[in-house]
Enzyme design. Structure first.
Site, PDB file in Angstrom:
ATOM      1  N   ARG A  72      73.437  35.139  17.122  1.00  0.00           N
ATOM      2  CA  ARG A  72      72.196  34.533  17.979  1.00  0.00           C
ATOM      3  C   ARG A  72      72.027  33.097  17.713  1.00  0.00           C
ATOM      4  NH1 ARG A  72      66.000  36.478  18.764  1.00  0.00           N
ATOM      5  NH2 ARG A  72      66.189  35.814  21.349  1.00  0.00           N
ATOM      6  N   HIS A  76      70.979  29.732  19.780  1.00  0.00           N
ATOM      7  CA  HIS A  76      69.688  29.000  19.716  1.00  0.00           C
ATOM      8  C   HIS A  76      69.875  27.712  19.160  1.00  0.00           C
ATOM      9  CE1 HIS A  76      66.752  32.451  21.057  1.00  0.00           C
ATOM     10  NE2 HIS A  76      67.864  32.922  21.286  1.00  0.00           N
ATOM     11  N   ASN A 101      61.898  31.994  19.499  1.00  0.00           N
ATOM     12  CA  ASN A 101      62.727  32.026  18.151  1.00  0.00           C
ATOM     13  C   ASN A 101      62.133  33.171  17.248  1.00  0.00           C
ATOM     14  OD1 ASN A 101      65.003  30.634  18.721  1.00  0.00           O
ATOM     15  ND2 ASN A 101      63.726  28.821  18.163  1.00  0.00           N
ATOM     16  N   HIS A 199      75.777  40.188  23.475  1.00  0.00           N
ATOM     17  CA  HIS A 199      74.817  41.542  23.299  1.00  0.00           C
ATOM     18  C   HIS A 199      75.475  42.589  22.803  1.00  0.00           C
ATOM     19  CE1 HIS A 199      71.396  38.962  25.531  1.00  0.00           C
ATOM     20  NE2 HIS A 199      71.618  38.392  24.099  1.00  0.00           N
TER      21      HIS A 199
HETATM   22  C1  HEM Z   1      72.030  34.634  28.865  1.00  0.00           C
HETATM   23  C2  HEM Z   1      70.858  34.117  28.342  1.00  0.00           C
HETATM   24  C3  HEM Z   1      70.377  34.988  27.158  1.00  0.00           C
HETATM   25  C4  HEM Z   1      69.188  35.725  27.071  1.00  0.00           C
HETATM   26  C5  HEM Z   1      67.890  35.541  28.112  1.00  0.00           C
HETATM   27  C6  HEM Z   1      69.013  36.301  25.856  1.00  0.00           C
HETATM   28  C7  HEM Z   1      68.114  36.897  25.525  1.00  0.00           C
HETATM   29  C8  HEM Z   1      67.958  37.546  24.271  1.00  0.00           C
HETATM   30  C9  HEM Z   1      66.875  38.499  23.779  1.00  0.00           C
HETATM   31  C10 HEM Z   1      65.692  38.699  24.487  1.00  0.00           C
HETATM   32  C11 HEM Z   1      67.039  38.999  22.525  1.00  0.00           C
HETATM   33  C12 HEM Z   1      66.336  40.203  21.784  1.00  0.00           C
HETATM   34  C13 HEM Z   1      65.615  39.424  20.996  1.00  0.00           C
HETATM   35  C14 HEM Z   1      64.452  40.324  20.311  1.00  0.00           C
HETATM   36  O1  HEM Z   1      63.811  41.039  20.856  1.00  0.00           O
HETATM   37  O2  HEM Z   1      64.545  40.409  18.907  1.00  0.00           O
HETATM   38  C15 HEM Z   1      68.473  38.511  22.308  1.00  0.00           C
HETATM   39  C16 HEM Z   1      69.130  39.078  21.296  1.00  0.00           C
HETATM   40  C17 HEM Z   1      70.589  38.493  20.766  1.00  0.00           C
HETATM   41  N1  HEM Z   1      71.143  37.512  21.731  1.00  0.00           N
HETATM   42 FE1  HEM Z   1      70.670  36.806  23.522  1.00  0.00          FE
HETATM   43  N2  HEM Z   1      70.366  36.009  25.088  1.00  0.00           N
HETATM   44  C18 HEM Z   1      71.026  35.273  25.865  1.00  0.00           C
HETATM   45  C19 HEM Z   1      72.506  34.786  25.567  1.00  0.00           C
HETATM   46  C20 HEM Z   1      72.941  34.990  24.216  1.00  0.00           C
HETATM   47  C21 HEM Z   1      74.164  34.287  23.972  1.00  0.00           C
HETATM   48  C22 HEM Z   1      74.521  33.161  24.823  1.00  0.00           C
HETATM   49  C23 HEM Z   1      74.382  34.779  22.614  1.00  0.00           C
HETATM   50  C24 HEM Z   1      75.547  34.146  21.690  1.00  0.00           C
HETATM   51  C25 HEM Z   1      76.519  33.824  22.081  1.00  0.00           C
HETATM   52  C26 HEM Z   1      73.552  35.843  22.264  1.00  0.00           C
HETATM   53  C27 HEM Z   1      73.348  36.449  21.314  1.00  0.00           C
HETATM   54  C28 HEM Z   1      72.422  37.418  20.962  1.00  0.00           C
HETATM   55  C29 HEM Z   1      72.482  38.395  19.719  1.00  0.00           C
HETATM   56  C30 HEM Z   1      73.508  38.305  18.721  1.00  0.00           C
HETATM   57  C31 HEM Z   1      71.293  38.952  19.772  1.00  0.00           C
HETATM   58  C32 HEM Z   1      70.838  39.874  18.646  1.00  0.00           C
HETATM   59  C33 HEM Z   1      70.032  39.329  17.419  1.00  0.00           C
HETATM   60  C34 HEM Z   1      69.838  39.957  16.198  1.00  0.00           C
HETATM   61  O3  HEM Z   1      69.934  41.268  16.384  1.00  0.00           O
HETATM   62  O4  HEM Z   1      69.186  39.473  15.324  1.00  0.00           O
HETATM   63  N3  HEM Z   1      72.629  35.774  23.441  1.00  0.00           N
HETATM   64  N4  HEM Z   1      68.942  37.865  23.220  1.00  0.00           N
END
Ligand code: HEM
Ligand SMILES: *[C@@H]1O[C@H](CO)[C@@H](O)[C@H](O)[C@H]1NC(C)=O
Ligand SMILES: *[C@@H]1O[C@H](CO)[C@@H](O)[C@H](O)[C@H]1NC(C)=O
Ligand SMILES: *[C@@H]1O[C@H](CO)[C@@H](O)[C@H](O)[C@H]1NC(C)=O
Ligand SMILES: *[C@@H]1O[C@H](CO)[C@@H](O)[C@H](O)[C@H]1NC(C)=O
Length: 331
Positions: A72, A76, A101, A199
């Site tokens: 993630r 970011h 963040n 995800h």
């Molecule tokens: C398309 C738009 C995207 C949105 C709106 C989005 C939104 C989110 C949200 C809301 C979370 C959960 C945060 C939480 O509640 O802890 C999340 C987690 C995550 N996102 Fe996205 N995301 C997007 C794209 C991406 C992209 C492009 C990547 C990487 C290539 C990514 C990788 C991740 C990962 C790996 C997590 C889990 C992080 C953790 O467990 O620490 N996301 N994302």
């Protein structure tokens, strides 16, 4: 001065200059563009040190979530000021302090890799590159396959919370909002769908689901696109007002491994956030979601899209090689 003594004096200088420009491009000089194996001459063990530090952490039982955290971070970082490690800077008002963040994690892993690399190749390997290598290694730790990550990014000196809020798309965006956000960074709608596959190993917090579960719009308290049974399940996990940050909702109902389970989850209408489920619900991206349930295809497309994302707004000539990933250098 005779011709001989002149050439004796100048020869070593020429050799030094040539080797600096031609071979040692990763050192104190400006970068010559992003490249695979960028540190092969300037710090040959750069990528293996990052790999070892990442694996040393995320293969510990209960630490697997930090592998997803690393992935993630690459998103970011790259979407705000380009891939320049601006997301890692500490201090009042930096990107890290932005609400979007709030749940970033795994930064200590990058600190550790940086500290080890400063011991063997001081001032050579940028935090921005360490971050991208570590994101790839996180995927490997989750049983994904490897890909070549380019190096040569320099670290930025600017980090603002408002920029993170503006550039990182919200989980409440619809397809047009998501597409526009990626287009601004030079990425296509297809690449957006493919990168969302990250995800597959992700988890979310209740805080980010409040609107979808309890405060959707004036006619529906709960998003009607969530099947009733699944909505009940989510509400049980995230009771209104009494949820806390220790609770996680996995975004891939199939498995926590790096696989195509995320897209299968969307087909089952169990996408956790609006930004996930809309990829299947909108007729424009549904065909691609269906294709990506084939892991081999997803994997190949994901690697290509990660290389594109990791090249957004990179600093090749400006910027610096930070000594400490949390702070800009002081001169
Ligand atoms: C398309 C738009 C995207 C949105 C709106 C989005 C939104 C989110 C949200 C809301 C979370 C959960 C945060 C939480 O509640 O802890 C999340 C987690 C995550 N996102 Fe996205 N995301 C997007 C794209 C991406 C992209 C492009 C990547 C990487 C290539 C990514 C990788 C991740 C990962 C790996 C997590 C889990 C992080 C953790 O467990 O620490 N996301 N994302
Ligand atoms: C692993 O990384 C996390 C997140 O950065 C950190 O909190 C934890 O202390 C690390 N654990 C080990 C065993 O290295
Ligand atoms: C790990 O990856 C291998 C190779 O792609 C695959 O055959 C295996 O099923 C995966 N394991 C899990 C638990 O996903
Ligand atoms: C609330 O959302 C539903 C489902 O998307 C939609 O049909 C309805 O028109 C929306 N209501 C308002 C007031 O926007
Ligand atoms: C958070 O919620 C979980 C599950 O409901 C509960 O077990 C835990 O004690 C709560 N923690 C705090 C600090 O309230």
């Amino acid at each position: 001065m005779t011709f001989n003594s002149l050439s004796i004096h100048l020869l070593p200088v020429f050799v030094f200059v040539l080797s600096t420009v031609g071979v040692d491009a990763g050192a104190a000089n400006p970068s010559y563009g992003l490249q695979d194996d960028y540190y092969r001459h300037s710090c040959p063990s750069a990528e293996s040190v990052v790999r070892r530090v990442v694996m040393g952490n995320v293969t510990v039982v209960d630490n697997r979530k930090f592998a997803a955290g690393l992935l993630r971070l690459s998103f970011h970082d790259c979407f705000v000021e380009g891939c320049d490690a601006s997301v890692l800077l500490y201090g009042p008002g930096t990107e890290k302090t932005a609400p979007v963040n709030k749940f970033l994690q795994s930064l200590e892993i990058l600190d550790k890799a940086k500290q080890e690399l400063e011991k063997i190749c001081p001032g050579v390997v940028s935090c921005a590159d360490i971050l991208q290598y570590a994101a790839r290694d996180g995927v490997i730790a989750l049983n994904g396959s490897s890909w070549k990550v380019q190096g040569g990014r320099r670290d930025g000196r600017v980090s603002r919370a408002e920029s993170a809020e503006k550039e990182i798309p919200s989980q409440d965006f619809d397809l047009d909002g998501l597409t526009a956000s990626f287009k601004r960074k030079g990425l296509s709608r297809d690449q957006m769908v493919i990168l969302s596959g990250a995800h597959t190993s992700a988890a979310g917090h209740c805080e980010n689901l409040v609107r979808r579960l309890y405060n959707f719009n004036s006619t529906h308290a709960t998003d009607p696109s969530i099947p009733a049974a699944y909505a009940a399940e989510l509400k049980a996990t995230c009771p209104r007002k009494t949820f806390n940050d220790t609770v996680f909702i996995t975004m891939d109902a199939v498995s926590a491994f790096f696989d195509a389970g995320y897209y299968v989850t969307l087909e089952e209408h169990k996408g956790v956030f609006t930004s996930d489920q809309i990829l299947f619900d909108d007729h424009r991206t549904r065909p691609l979601v269906k294709t990506l349930t084939d892991y081999k295809l997803f994997e190949k497309k994901f690697h290509q899209a990660m290389r594109a994302m990791a090249a957004i707004g990179v600093k090749l000539y400006d910027g610096e090689i930070r000594k400490d990933c949390r702070f800009i250098n002081s001169y």
